[in-house]
Scaffold this motif. Structure first.
Motif, PDB file in Angstrom:
ATOM      1  N   ILE A   1       0.842  -1.199   0.000  1.00 57.15           N
ATOM      2  CA  ILE A   1       0.000   0.000   0.000  1.00 57.15           C
ATOM      3  C   ILE A   1       0.878   1.250   0.000  1.00 57.15           C
ATOM      4  O   ILE A   1       0.616   2.206  -0.726  1.00 57.15           O
ATOM      5  N   ARG A   2       1.940   1.244   0.793  1.00 54.13           N
ATOM      6  CA  ARG A   2       2.845   2.393   0.839  1.00 54.13           C
ATOM      7  C   ARG A   2       3.488   2.624  -0.525  1.00 54.13           C
ATOM      8  O   ARG A   2       3.572   3.747  -1.011  1.00 54.13           O
ATOM      9  N   LYS A   3       3.916   1.558  -1.192  1.00 58.74           N
ATOM     10  CA  LYS A   3       4.535   1.682  -2.514  1.00 58.74           C
ATOM     11  C   LYS A   3       3.548   2.239  -3.524  1.00 58.74           C
ATOM     12  O   LYS A   3       3.888   3.103  -4.331  1.00 58.74           O
ATOM     13  N   GLU A   4       2.304   1.757  -3.498  1.00 57.80           N
ATOM     14  CA  GLU A   4       1.288   2.255  -4.429  1.00 57.80           C
ATOM     15  C   GLU A   4       1.027   3.734  -4.207  1.00 57.80           C
ATOM     16  O   GLU A   4       0.890   4.505  -5.149  1.00 57.80           O
ATOM     17  N   GLY A   5       0.962   4.142  -2.956  1.00 55.88           N
ATOM     18  CA  GLY A   5       0.753   5.553  -2.651  1.00 55.88           C
ATOM     19  C   GLY A   5       1.878   6.414  -3.176  1.00 55.88           C
ATOM     20  O   GLY A   5       1.668   7.506  -3.683  1.00 55.88           O
ATOM     21  N   CYS A   6       3.096   5.914  -3.092  1.00 56.00           N
ATOM     22  CA  CYS A   6       4.263   6.644  -3.592  1.00 56.00           C
ATOM     23  C   CYS A   6       4.174   6.810  -5.099  1.00 56.00           C
ATOM     24  O   CYS A   6       4.402   7.886  -5.633  1.00 56.00           O
ATOM     25  N   VAL A   7       3.805   5.749  -5.787  1.00 55.95           N
ATOM     26  CA  VAL A   7       3.666   5.820  -7.243  1.00 55.95           C
ATOM     27  C   VAL A   7       2.559   6.777  -7.617  1.00 55.95           C
ATOM     28  O   VAL A   7       2.708   7.636  -8.484  1.00 55.95           O
ATOM     29  N   ASP A   8       1.404   6.661  -6.949  1.00 55.92           N
ATOM     30  CA  ASP A   8       0.292   7.563  -7.242  1.00 55.92           C
ATOM     31  C   ASP A   8       0.668   9.011  -6.961  1.00 55.92           C
ATOM     32  O   ASP A   8       0.301   9.912  -7.699  1.00 55.92           O
ATOM     33  N   GLY A   9       1.418   9.258  -5.903  1.00 56.54           N
ATOM     34  CA  GLY A   9       1.849  10.614  -5.586  1.00 56.54           C
ATOM     35  C   GLY A   9       2.741  11.191  -6.662  1.00 56.54           C
ATOM     36  O   GLY A   9       2.594  12.338  -7.068  1.00 56.54           O
ATOM     37  N   ARG A  10       3.685  10.391  -7.165  1.00 54.01           N
ATOM     38  CA  ARG A  10       4.564  10.866  -8.248  1.00 54.01           C
ATOM     39  C   ARG A  10       3.766  11.117  -9.508  1.00 54.01           C
ATOM     40  O   ARG A  10       3.954  12.116 -10.192  1.00 54.01           O
ATOM     41  N   LEU A  11       2.839  10.213  -9.831  1.00 49.22           N
ATOM     42  CA  LEU A  11       2.017  10.375 -11.028  1.00 49.22           C
ATOM     43  C   LEU A  11       1.204  11.649 -10.922  1.00 49.22           C
ATOM     44  O   LEU A  11       1.103  12.412 -11.873  1.00 49.22           O
ATOM     45  N   GLY A  12       0.652  11.895  -9.737  1.00 47.58           N
ATOM     46  CA  GLY A  12      -0.128  13.111  -9.524  1.00 47.58           C
ATOM     47  C   GLY A  12       0.703  14.364  -9.721  1.00 47.58           C
ATOM     48  O   GLY A  12       0.254  15.321 -10.331  1.00 47.58           O
ATOM     49  N   SER A  13       1.937  14.358  -9.240  1.00 44.32           N
ATOM     50  CA  SER A  13       2.771  15.553  -9.397  1.00 44.32           C
ATOM     51  C   SER A  13       3.194  15.734 -10.853  1.00 44.32           C
ATOM     52  O   SER A  13       3.274  16.855 -11.340  1.00 44.32           O
ATOM     53  N   TYR A  14       3.465  14.633 -11.567  1.00 46.71           N
ATOM     54  CA  TYR A  14       3.806  14.738 -12.988  1.00 46.71           C
ATOM     55  C   TYR A  14       2.616  15.266 -13.781  1.00 46.71           C
ATOM     56  O   TYR A  14       2.758  16.119 -14.641  1.00 46.71           O
ATOM     57  N   LEU A  15       1.438  14.741 -13.483  1.00 46.34           N
ATOM     58  CA  LEU A  15       0.233  15.176 -14.182  1.00 46.34           C
ATOM     59  C   LEU A  15      -0.047  16.641 -13.895  1.00 46.34           C
ATOM     60  O   LEU A  15      -0.370  17.412 -14.805  1.00 46.34           O
ATOM     61  N   GLY A  16       0.130  17.053 -12.640  1.00 56.61           N
ATOM     62  CA  GLY A  16      -0.073  18.456 -12.284  1.00 56.61           C
ATOM     63  C   GLY A  16       0.894  19.368 -13.015  1.00 56.61           C
ATOM     64  O   GLY A  16       0.510  20.416 -13.520  1.00 56.61           O
ATOM     65  N   ALA A  17       2.152  18.956 -13.101  1.00 56.85           N
ATOM     66  CA  ALA A  17       3.159  19.760 -13.808  1.00 56.85           C
ATOM     67  C   ALA A  17       2.833  19.828 -15.297  1.00 56.85           C
ATOM     68  O   ALA A  17       2.979  20.883 -15.928  1.00 56.85           O
ATOM     69  N   TYR A  18       2.378  18.716 -15.862  1.00 54.55           N
ATOM     70  CA  TYR A  18       2.007  18.688 -17.285  1.00 54.55           C
ATOM     71  C   TYR A  18       0.848  19.646 -17.549  1.00 54.55           C
ATOM     72  O   TYR A  18       0.893  20.447 -18.481  1.00 54.55           O
ATOM     73  N   LEU A  19      -0.185  19.557 -16.718  1.00 56.72           N
ATOM     74  CA  LEU A  19      -1.352  20.428 -16.910  1.00 56.72           C
ATOM     75  C   LEU A  19      -0.984  21.891 -16.719  1.00 56.72           C
ATOM     76  O   LEU A  19      -1.451  22.752 -17.471  1.00 56.72           O
ATOM     77  N   GLU A  20      -0.142  22.169 -15.750  1.00 58.12           N
ATOM     78  CA  GLU A  20       0.286  23.547 -15.525  1.00 58.12           C
ATOM     79  C   GLU A  20       1.030  24.082 -16.744  1.00 58.12           C
ATOM     80  O   GLU A  20       0.791  25.195 -17.195  1.00 58.12           O
ATOM     81  N   GLY A  21       1.934  23.275 -17.288  1.00 56.58           N
ATOM     82  CA  GLY A  21       2.675  23.681 -18.485  1.00 56.58           C
ATOM     83  C   GLY A  21       1.764  23.854 -19.684  1.00 56.58           C
ATOM     84  O   GLY A  21       1.915  24.793 -20.464  1.00 56.58           O
ATOM     85  N   TYR A  22       0.802  22.956 -19.820  1.00 55.71           N
ATOM     86  CA  TYR A  22      -0.148  23.040 -20.934  1.00 55.71           C
ATOM     87  C   TYR A  22      -0.956  24.330 -20.854  1.00 55.71           C
ATOM     88  O   TYR A  22      -1.091  25.057 -21.838  1.00 55.71           O
ATOM     89  N   LEU A  23      -1.483  24.632 -19.673  1.00 60.14           N
ATOM     90  CA  LEU A  23      -2.292  25.840 -19.510  1.00 60.14           C
ATOM     91  C   LEU A  23      -1.463  27.097 -19.705  1.00 60.14           C
ATOM     92  O   LEU A  23      -1.934  28.074 -20.293  1.00 60.14           O
TER      93      LEU A  23
END
Length: 100
Positions: free
Chosen positions: A13-35
């Protein structure tokens, strides 16, 4: 009672949360750059619109007017200037006291 099974689950569960957290930050950075890029594109198009209308009407655009238009990042202001560019007799006339 053997609880080692739970240690394995909590680690997964801890590992999955870490992966999801990184994915969320990458997605946020992508959307910020896109906008950011989208907004920059809109500003560039609006700037070009003002200058193209003045040019098409044969109205000379002094350097100080061109610089003011190209350095403006307010889309509403650029839109107002675009509308005014259709009817003004000189490039300076696109500006009003409310634009100060």
């Amino acid at each position: 009672m053997d609880l080692s099974f739970y240690a394995f689950i909590s680690e997964e569960i801890r590992k999955e949360g870490c992966v999801d957290g990184r994915l969320g930050s990458y997605l946020g950075a992508y959307l910020e750059g896109y906008l950011e890029g989208y907004l920059e594109g809109r500003i560039q198009a609006a700037t070009e619109g003002v200058l193209i209308v003045l040019d098409a009407r044969g109205i000379p655009v002094p350097d100080h007017v061109r610089q003011r238009v190209t350095h403006t990042t307010d889309l509403d202001r650029l839109r107002r200037w675009h509308y005014r560019a259709v009817t003004v007799s000189s490039a300076e006339d696109i500006f009003t006291t409310e634009d100060e």
